[in-house]
Design a protein around this motif. Structure first.
Motif, short mmCIF file in Angstrom:
data_model
loop_
_atom_site.label_atom_id
_atom_site.label_comp_id
_atom_site.label_asym_id
_atom_site.label_seq_id
_atom_site.Cartn_x
_atom_site.Cartn_y
_atom_site.Cartn_z
N LYS A 159 0.31 -1.59 0.14
CA LYS A 159 -0.49 0.15 0.11
C LYS A 159 0.82 1.02 0.01
CE LYS A 159 -4.42 1.27 2.30
NZ LYS A 159 -4.96 1.60 3.09
N HIS A 160 1.10 1.43 -0.94
CA HIS A 160 1.03 3.17 -1.25
C HIS A 160 2.54 3.36 -1.94
CE1 HIS A 160 -1.83 5.61 1.21
NE2 HIS A 160 -1.48 5.35 2.11
N ASP A 161 2.79 1.72 -2.25
CA ASP A 161 4.20 1.94 -3.29
C ASP A 161 3.88 2.57 -4.61
OD1 ASP A 161 5.20 0.77 -1.23
OD2 ASP A 161 4.99 -1.28 -2.36
N HIS A 162 4.84 3.42 -5.27
CA HIS A 162 4.82 3.60 -6.82
C HIS A 162 5.31 3.16 -7.83
CE1 HIS A 162 3.85 7.59 -8.98
NE2 HIS A 162 3.27 6.74 -8.98
N PHE A 163 4.92 2.46 -8.26
CA PHE A 163 5.72 2.01 -9.49
C PHE A 163 5.84 2.92 -11.31
CE2 PHE A 163 4.47 -1.07 -6.42
CZ PHE A 163 5.93 -2.37 -6.75
N LEU A 164 6.98 3.45 -11.67
CA LEU A 164 6.95 4.37 -12.44
C LEU A 164 7.09 3.59 -13.74
CD1 LEU A 164 10.04 6.98 -11.15
CD2 LEU A 164 6.83 6.27 -10.68
N ILE A 165 6.12 3.66 -14.79
CA ILE A 165 6.20 2.55 -16.32
C ILE A 165 6.21 2.93 -17.57
CG2 ILE A 165 5.15 0.37 -16.98
CD1 ILE A 165 3.69 0.85 -14.16
N PRO A 166 7.42 3.83 -17.52
CA PRO A 166 7.37 4.76 -19.04
C PRO A 166 7.87 4.06 -19.91
CG PRO A 166 9.63 4.18 -17.81
CD PRO A 166 9.24 3.89 -17.22
N SER A 167 7.06 4.18 -21.32
CA SER A 167 6.96 3.52 -22.75
C SER A 167 8.27 2.16 -22.45
CB SER A 167 6.72 4.41 -23.83
OG SER A 167 7.60 5.33 -24.36
N GLY A 168 8.28 1.29 -22.87
CA GLY A 168 9.09 0.38 -23.35
C GLY A 168 9.29 -0.40 -22.13
N THR A 169 8.84 -0.59 -21.16
CA THR A 169 9.05 -1.29 -20.45
C THR A 169 7.87 -2.12 -19.52
OG1 THR A 169 9.49 0.91 -18.65
CG2 THR A 169 9.34 -0.91 -17.42
N VAL A 170 8.30 -3.70 -20.18
CA VAL A 170 7.68 -4.70 -19.84
C VAL A 170 7.20 -4.82 -18.45
CG1 VAL A 170 8.80 -5.98 -21.99
CG2 VAL A 170 9.39 -5.96 -19.45
N HIS A 171 5.21 -4.96 -18.27
CA HIS A 171 4.96 -4.85 -17.02
C HIS A 171 3.70 -4.98 -16.58
CE1 HIS A 171 3.18 -1.58 -19.34
NE2 HIS A 171 2.52 -1.83 -18.80
N CYS A 172 3.05 -5.62 -16.01
CA CYS A 172 1.27 -6.07 -15.65
C CYS A 172 1.47 -5.37 -13.81
CB CYS A 172 1.22 -7.12 -16.45
SG CYS A 172 1.49 -8.16 -15.43
N SER A 173 0.24 -5.80 -13.59
CA SER A 173 -0.23 -6.22 -12.55
C SER A 173 -0.51 -7.30 -11.45
CB SER A 173 -0.95 -4.84 -11.98
OG SER A 173 -1.59 -5.53 -10.00
N GLY A 174 -0.13 -7.29 -10.44
CA GLY A 174 -0.26 -9.27 -10.09
C GLY A 174 -1.55 -8.86 -9.56
N SER A 175 -2.08 -10.18 -9.41
CA SER A 175 -3.05 -10.52 -8.44
C SER A 175 -2.94 -10.38 -6.89
CB SER A 175 -3.99 -11.28 -8.52
OG SER A 175 -2.77 -12.99 -7.71
N GLY A 176 -4.32 -9.38 -6.94
CA GLY A 176 -4.21 -8.69 -4.93
C GLY A 176 -3.73 -7.27 -4.75
N ALA A 177 -4.19 -6.45 -6.19
CA ALA A 177 -3.35 -5.18 -5.69
C ALA A 177 -5.04 -4.22 -6.53
CB ALA A 177 -2.05 -4.71 -6.49
#
Length: 581
Positions: free
Chosen positions: A403-421
């Protein structure tokens, strides 16, 4: 059911125009009759956004104005085959992606047939009514009405099978293809067409609710829009189930318990959301994009308007996977790629702010150090063909999400939110440009395979965003910026490649903010309730509740946020975003 303070239908009260708005066909047609009754010949033009129910409109007109000359402008529209040929380059063969249209609406009409309609208007006597999408191309109108409706309502009509694309008999076509045609072509063309009409229309017709329209005078509408950009306001959120959706929003916001889940909430996407204006007893629902189109400078500020034009570049939305599943594993295009391939001038840089999380929640972000790009792509291609599952544990960083973490995702970065968020996504606006790389072998809620776009995605992955780089540059890059009596400010991002700046304010006492000439977007990410007011009394105080997103127009200047109601005695926090200068 849990009670909630989250307001799902925020309204803006417009004073002084209570007698300028009408509800229901009898009342509004009677009001419309007044400026028509005395003239020997009057041309009434009712131009429409595509998706307006023309059969309902036509029946109401025939009932009220029996014996008048009624002309449907769609009689002059090019046929489906000609339109498809005109639009083929923009439509493409892809199921999801097209190319943004630069067409003008008049190109969609046959010049000879349009001229014939104009001649009919010229030859007619008495009351002449021209109606339909593009009606103002036939005549400017002695009385001009614009019939509007929000994009979310259009999408609902598409999903039900009621509505195909404008000029196409395709009600049963794949919804993704119909949405694509609307997004890349129809909405662009009609937004260009309607903007000058809204600035001079005598009336605005709200056609959102079937058989229960509302209407407001053009002067009242424009006063309402001008009032909106002088104060903080909220747009109308909408919620949508999805194959990966969770249960947090359903409980927190008292949503329909019969739905299987809720995946998305568009809490501040003016291109998609509605705006509710209240005129006495009448509530008018219009696309919130209308305020962007009519008052871009006051809303966005000079620098942001100069850079983006009449587009709202910041998006706040929710992604709920608590009690749900992983999002699709994805990547967003680099700026040059989105420009060259799709005609969009900026890309979808984004971030995940964690509103809430279960103990084992993770965010997938960047590739693991030592990853061989070709090996990962080969594995993705095999997974897309159903030969194997993608080996995410081998190739992708899984970072605990709290809770209250911040993840930055500039274009070109592979990513996804996992379950439970429960994610508050803060991003640039062109949200449709997501290249799915792997979708965990799922079907969509329509029972069809969810589209994967490896052919695009593999061309934009930045392989240098490995484990140490991601942790140094993209995970909780929080920097103290200042503090005072009862408050402290932190910079949480975004990355230097992203044009959005984000700041978090923790506070137990009033905090003074300033737009500094640019639009601000905020969400109350901690605490029950706060009040937004003007130190100089420039606007009426505005109360916000937990998880509500609100917009502060550039023209507001100085504003203050204070714990209020249930929020008094709590530690509150806002996340604020703006476009860097």
């Amino acid at each position: 059911m849990k009670s909630t303070t989250y307001d799902k239908t925020p309204e803006i009260q417009v004073q002084g125009y209570d007698e300028h708005a009408w509800q229901g066909w009898p009342a509004l047609l009677a009001a419309l009759n007044d400026p028509l009754s005395d003239a020997k010949k009057t041309v009434l033009v009712i131009d429409c956004y595509p998706g307006v129910r023309l059969d309902e409109l036509e029946q109401a007109l025939k009932t009220q104005f029996a014996g008048s000359c009624l002309l449907n402008v769609e009689a002059a529209r090019r046929n489906e085959e000609a339109l498809h040929a005109l639009l083929a380059r923009n439509l493409t063969d892809d199921r999801v992606f097209g190319v943004l249209s630069c067409h003008q609406l008049i190109e969609f009409f046959d010049p000879q047939q349009l001229a014939a309609l104009r001649q009919q208007v010229g030859d007619a006597s008495g009351l002449v009514i021209v109606y339909g999408p593009g009606a103002a191309l036939v005549h400017n109108g002695d009385v001009l009405v614009y019939a509007d409706l929000p994009r979310w309502e259009i999408q609902q009509r598409m999903r039900s099978g009621e509505l195909g694309n404008w000029g196409a008999e395709n009600n049963d076509e794949d919804i993704l293809r119909r949405y694509k045609r609307a997004f890349f072509i129809e909405w662009r063309v009609f937004d260009r067409h309607k903007t000058p009409l809204l600035q001079r229309a005598d009336f605005l017709l709200d056609t959102t609710v079937a058989d229960n329209p509302a209407m407001v005078s053009g002067d009242a509408l424009r006063a309402g829009l001008a009032h909106t950009v002088q104060r903080p306001f909220r747009v109308v959120p909408f919620f949508d189930p999805g194959v990966w959706g969770g249960q947090w929003m359903k409980k927190q916001f008292d949503l329909d318990p019969s739905k299987p889940n809720y995946a998305w909430c568009f809490d501040c996407v003016p291109e998609e959301n509605s705006l509710l204006l209240r005129f006495g007893d009448v509530r008018i629902e219009i696309p919130s994009l209308d305020v962007v189109l009519i008052h871009p400078r006051e809303l966005l500020g000079e620098k942001v308007h100069a850079r983006f034009g009449a587009e709202f570049p910041i998006r706040f939305d929710f992604l709920d996977t608590i009690g749900g599943q992983n999002l699709s594993f994805q990547v967003h295009p680099l700026t040059e790629y989105i420009q060259q391939q799709f005609g969009m001038h900026y890309t979808q840089d984004e971030s995940y702010y964690i509103l809430d999380a279960e103990p084992d929640a993770v965010v997938y972000l960047g590739t693991k150090t030592g990853t061989d790009p070709q090996a990962m792509l080969d594995n993705l291609h095999q997974a897309a063909q159903g030969q194997t599952n993608f080996d995410d544990a081998r190739f992708v960083n899984q970072i605990p999400a709290r809770k209250h973490d911040h993840f930055l995702i500039p274009s070109g970065t592979v990513h996804c939110s996992g379950s439970g968020a429960m994610v508050l996504e803060i991003s640039a606006t062109p949200y449709i440009f997501t290249f799915k790389l792997w979708d965990w072998g799922r079907l969509g809620m329509d029972g069809l395979p969810r589209p994967v776009h490896l052919e695009h995605g593999e061309k934009v992955i930045d392989w240098q965003r490995d484990t140490p780089w991601v942790h140094e540059h993209l995970v909780n890059c929080i920097e103290p910026m200042g503090e005072g009596d009862g408050w402290r400010e932190e910079r949480t991002g975004l990355h230097e490649r992203e044009f959005i700046e984000t700041r978090r304010h923790w506070f137990t006492k009033p905090v003074t903010h300033h737009t500094l000439g640019g639009v601000n977007v905020l969400n109350l990410v901690a605490g029950d309730e706060a009040r937004v007011d003007s130190p100089t009394g420039a606007f009426e105080p505005f109360v916000v509740h937990y998880a509500e997103t609100f917009i502060v127009p550039a023209s507001v200047g100085e504003y203050r946020i204070t714990p209020w109601g249930k929020g008094v005695g709590q530690q509150l926090a806002t996340m604020k975003a703006w476009v860097r200068g």
